[in-house]
Write a protein that holds these residues in place. Structure first.
Motif, PDB file in Angstrom:
ATOM      1  N   VAL A   2     -45.726 124.840  43.570  1.00 17.71           N
ATOM      2  CA  VAL A   2     -44.282 125.039  43.723  1.00 17.71           C
ATOM      3  C   VAL A   2     -43.633 124.450  42.482  1.00 17.71           C
ATOM      4  N   ARG A   3     -42.871 125.288  41.767  1.00 18.56           N
ATOM      5  CA  ARG A   3     -42.258 124.870  40.512  1.00 18.56           C
ATOM      6  C   ARG A   3     -40.759 125.115  40.543  1.00 18.56           C
ATOM      7  N   GLU A   4     -40.086 124.498  39.582  1.00 15.88           N
ATOM      8  CA  GLU A   4     -38.664 124.766  39.396  1.00 15.88           C
ATOM      9  C   GLU A   4     -38.493 126.156  38.802  1.00 15.88           C
ATOM     10  N   GLY A   5     -37.606 126.952  39.391  1.00 11.13           N
ATOM     11  CA  GLY A   5     -37.325 128.282  38.883  1.00 11.13           C
ATOM     12  C   GLY A   5     -35.979 128.327  38.200  1.00 11.13           C
ATOM     13  N   THR A   6     -35.347 129.486  38.243  1.00  8.69           N
ATOM     14  CA  THR A   6     -34.017 129.644  37.660  1.00  8.69           C
ATOM     15  C   THR A   6     -32.993 129.850  38.770  1.00  8.69           C
ATOM     16  N   GLY A   7     -31.734 129.620  38.425  1.00  7.43           N
ATOM     17  CA  GLY A   7     -30.666 129.822  39.393  1.00  7.43           C
ATOM     18  C   GLY A   7     -30.749 128.898  40.580  1.00  7.43           C
ATOM     19  N   GLY A   8     -31.355 127.733  40.391  1.00  4.45           N
ATOM     20  CA  GLY A   8     -31.457 126.760  41.473  1.00  4.45           C
ATOM     21  C   GLY A   8     -32.555 127.053  42.476  1.00  4.45           C
ATOM     22  N   ARG A   9     -33.395 128.041  42.181  1.00  6.96           N
ATOM     23  CA  ARG A   9     -34.461 128.399  43.116  1.00  6.96           C
ATOM     24  C   ARG A   9     -35.772 127.683  42.781  1.00  6.96           C
ATOM     25  N   LEU A  10     -36.579 127.534  43.811  1.00  4.16           N
ATOM     26  CA  LEU A  10     -37.941 127.052  43.664  1.00  4.16           C
ATOM     27  C   LEU A  10     -38.869 128.256  43.578  1.00  4.16           C
ATOM     28  N   LEU A  11     -39.884 128.183  42.766  1.00  2.00           N
ATOM     29  CA  LEU A  11     -40.861 129.257  42.674  1.00  2.00           C
ATOM     30  C   LEU A  11     -42.126 128.839  43.418  1.00  2.00           C
ATOM     31  N   VAL A  12     -42.435 129.537  44.508  1.00  5.46           N
ATOM     32  CA  VAL A  12     -43.622 129.262  45.297  1.00  5.46           C
ATOM     33  C   VAL A  12     -44.703 130.249  44.864  1.00  5.46           C
ATOM     34  N   GLU A  13     -45.669 129.757  44.105  1.00 10.30           N
ATOM     35  CA  GLU A  13     -46.723 130.604  43.547  1.00 10.30           C
ATOM     36  C   GLU A  13     -47.906 130.634  44.506  1.00 10.30           C
ATOM     37  N   THR A  14     -48.306 131.843  44.905  1.00  9.05           N
ATOM     38  CA  THR A  14     -49.327 131.983  45.927  1.00  9.05           C
ATOM     39  C   THR A  14     -50.319 133.085  45.577  1.00  9.05           C
ATOM     40  N   SER A  15     -51.359 133.197  46.390  1.00 13.09           N
ATOM     41  CA  SER A  15     -52.311 134.294  46.265  1.00 13.09           C
ATOM     42  C   SER A  15     -51.697 135.618  46.694  1.00 13.09           C
ATOM     43  N   ASP A  16     -50.496 135.554  47.265  1.00 11.93           N
ATOM     44  CA  ASP A  16     -49.782 136.751  47.729  1.00 11.93           C
ATOM     45  C   ASP A  16     -48.544 137.010  46.881  1.00 11.93           C
ATOM     46  N   GLY A  17     -48.527 136.491  45.672  1.00  7.43           N
ATOM     47  CA  GLY A  17     -47.384 136.696  44.793  1.00  7.43           C
ATOM     48  C   GLY A  17     -46.495 135.471  44.697  1.00  7.43           C
ATOM     49  N   VAL A  18     -45.358 135.648  44.051  1.00  2.00           N
ATOM     50  CA  VAL A  18     -44.394 134.563  43.829  1.00  2.00           C
ATOM     51  C   VAL A  18     -43.204 134.769  44.751  1.00  2.00           C
ATOM     52  N   TRP A  19     -42.810 133.673  45.406  1.00  2.00           N
ATOM     53  CA  TRP A  19     -41.671 133.720  46.310  1.00  2.00           C
ATOM     54  C   TRP A  19     -40.593 132.770  45.800  1.00  2.00           C
ATOM     55  N   PRO A  20     -39.561 133.251  45.102  1.00  2.00           N
ATOM     56  CA  PRO A  20     -38.429 132.393  44.746  1.00  2.00           C
ATOM     57  C   PRO A  20     -37.629 132.058  46.008  1.00  2.00           C
ATOM     58  N   ALA A  21     -37.360 130.785  46.229  1.00  3.16           N
ATOM     59  CA  ALA A  21     -36.685 130.354  47.454  1.00  3.16           C
ATOM     60  C   ALA A  21     -35.623 129.317  47.136  1.00  3.16           C
ATOM     61  N   ARG A  22     -34.598 129.304  47.953  1.00  2.00           N
ATOM     62  CA  ARG A  22     -33.524 128.325  47.788  1.00  2.00           C
ATOM     63  C   ARG A  22     -33.857 127.002  48.473  1.00  2.00           C
ATOM     64  N   ALA A  23     -34.803 127.033  49.410  1.00  2.00           N
ATOM     65  CA  ALA A  23     -35.227 125.812  50.101  1.00  2.00           C
ATOM     66  C   ALA A  23     -36.662 125.993  50.575  1.00  2.00           C
ATOM     67  N   LEU A  24     -37.308 124.870  50.849  1.00  3.67           N
ATOM     68  CA  LEU A  24     -38.713 124.877  51.215  1.00  3.67           C
ATOM     69  C   LEU A  24     -38.945 123.959  52.405  1.00  3.67           C
ATOM     70  N   ILE A  25     -39.695 124.444  53.387  1.00  2.00           N
ATOM     71  CA  ILE A  25     -40.218 123.590  54.452  1.00  2.00           C
ATOM     72  C   ILE A  25     -41.721 123.487  54.223  1.00  2.00           C
ATOM     73  N   ASN A  26     -42.163 122.328  53.793  1.00  2.00           N
ATOM     74  CA  ASN A  26     -43.582 122.110  53.552  1.00  2.00           C
ATOM     75  C   ASN A  26     -44.193 121.493  54.805  1.00  2.00           C
ATOM     76  N   ALA A  27     -45.090 122.235  55.430  1.00  2.00           N
ATOM     77  CA  ALA A  27     -45.690 121.794  56.688  1.00  2.00           C
ATOM     78  C   ALA A  27     -47.207 121.941  56.606  1.00  2.00           C
ATOM     79  N   THR A  28     -47.784 121.390  55.549  1.00  2.00           N
ATOM     80  CA  THR A  28     -49.194 121.613  55.254  1.00  2.00           C
ATOM     81  C   THR A  28     -50.126 120.603  55.908  1.00  2.00           C
TER      82      THR A  28
END
Length: 358
Positions: free
Chosen positions: A109-135
């Motif tokens: 999970v990295r810092e993206g643009t426009g205040g979004r987080l970039l969630v990099e996965t085996s299923d592509g990249v998901w730019p998100a405004r918030a994250l619930i990490n429940a791992t």
């Protein structure tokens, strides 16, 4: 990774904490697949429960609390907990149409643009405004290191690899660890093994009487104080002690739960203590717990000098977009439910305050 899909919230993990967060997102008006997505790396529903050993029946599970909005009823206490809870989670996901995507590995999970987080996965990249990490913790078993460990000629395994007591038939087994898993393993293995030895770093603390709501709050408060300071969390169980039930009493009476101090080194054939004592062993079973599976958050640099992530409520103090549910004080099943609700409440406020960038 050639596909990018924007959502408001990404939920990582579909165990108790992730499903609780997803439920409250849906209840708050967020639509699965459009406004939020749940990513889970496991092959099927059930969170870490699906990997529990078959002899851990539902009747032996301590403190399994129902997910929000749907009770777990009429479960057979003799049925393996992995089957009971996996079926329950599966029904829950379908009932509330949570559309969990699996198996998906979250790599970073990295810092993206426009205040979004970039969630990099085996299923592509998901730019998100918030994250619930429940791992959770199941993917990070903790293996202590002791002098001579690499010389041991027998087998070493962790609770995460435990499949049941039958595999220890006729062997001399050393169980390391003073938590609930260690005592459960000992009580199961003793009737199959040639001999068992229980060693712990600290004397075990047994708790008599009911574990009421006040005691629960006090235990959670101790864990919560650590994460507020940015220290690695201890489990809630580690501060509550072991319940002194009939099985534990019988194990103490039979000499199975006869705790020995921690050995000083491991030899090719067993364990040795300073002073000359040595025992022979065929197997070392490390019931030494787990650590939080949060390495994918490393690019965000959330860790405090103390080694943990300093928390304010359910979110990282360094980044209010990142909520850790099932971390520290919310690691219990009831704590995960409450934290899921609190995280969604805060996320709603954050997103309403900061509209999505055009």
């Amino acid at each position: 990774m050639n596909n990018t899909r924007e959502v408001d919230v990404v939920v990582i993990g579909a165990g108790q904490a992730g499903l609780a967060g997803a439920y409250h997102l849906r209840r708050s008006g967020y639509q699965p697949g459009r406004d939020f997505v749940v990513l889970d790396h496991s092959p099927g529903p059930g969170g870490a429960w699906q990997f529990r050993w078959p002899s851990l029946t539902y009747g032996k599970v301590h403190g399994m609390h129902a997910l929000p909005g749907m009770e777990l009823t009429d479960a057979d206490p003799q049925r393996p907990s992995a089957e009971v809870i996996s079926a329950y989670f599966d029904q829950y996901e379908r009932t509330f149409d949570l559309r969990v995507r699996r198996p998906v590995d979250v790599r970073a999970v990295r810092e993206g643009t426009g205040g979004r987080l970039l969630v990099e996965t085996s299923d592509g990249v998901w730019p998100a405004r918030a994250l619930i990490n429940a791992t959770g913790t199941w993917d990070r078993p903790f293996w202590p290191r002791y002098p001579g460990q690499e010389t041991f000629r027998g087998r070493q395994l962790h609770t995460a690899q435990y499949a049941g007591p039958e595999e220890f038939a006729g062997q001399r087994v050393v169980v390391v660890g003073g938590g609930a898993s260690g005592t459960q393993h000992l009580l199961e293995i003793a009737s199959h093994a040639a001999a068992t030895t229980w060693v712990t770093r600290r004397p075990p603390v047994f708790r008599e009487g009911p574990f009421d709501e006040e005691a629960g709050r006090a235990a959670v408060a101790l864990v919560e104080e650590r994460v507020r300071q940015g220290l690695p969390p201890r489990s809630v169980v580690s501060v509550t002690g072991l319940p002194l039930n009939d099985a534990i009493r019988q194990g103490i009476e039979d000499g199975v739960l006869d705790r020995q101090p921690m050995f000083d080194r491991i030899t090719p054939t067993g364990m040795a203590w300073t002073g000359g004592r040595h025992i022979d062993a065929d197997v070392i079973l490390w019931a030494t717990g787990f650590r939080a599976a949060i390495d994918h958050l490393a690019p965000l640099r959330l860790r405090a000098p103390g080694g943990g992530i300093r928390m304010e409520g359910t979110h990282a103090a360094a980044d209010p977009r990142v909520h850790l549910v099932g971390y520290g004080p919310s690691a219990s099943t009831i704590g995960a439910n409450r934290a899921g609700r609190a995280a969604v409440r805060d996320i709603r406020r954050l997103l309403e305050r900061e509209p999505a960038a055009a």
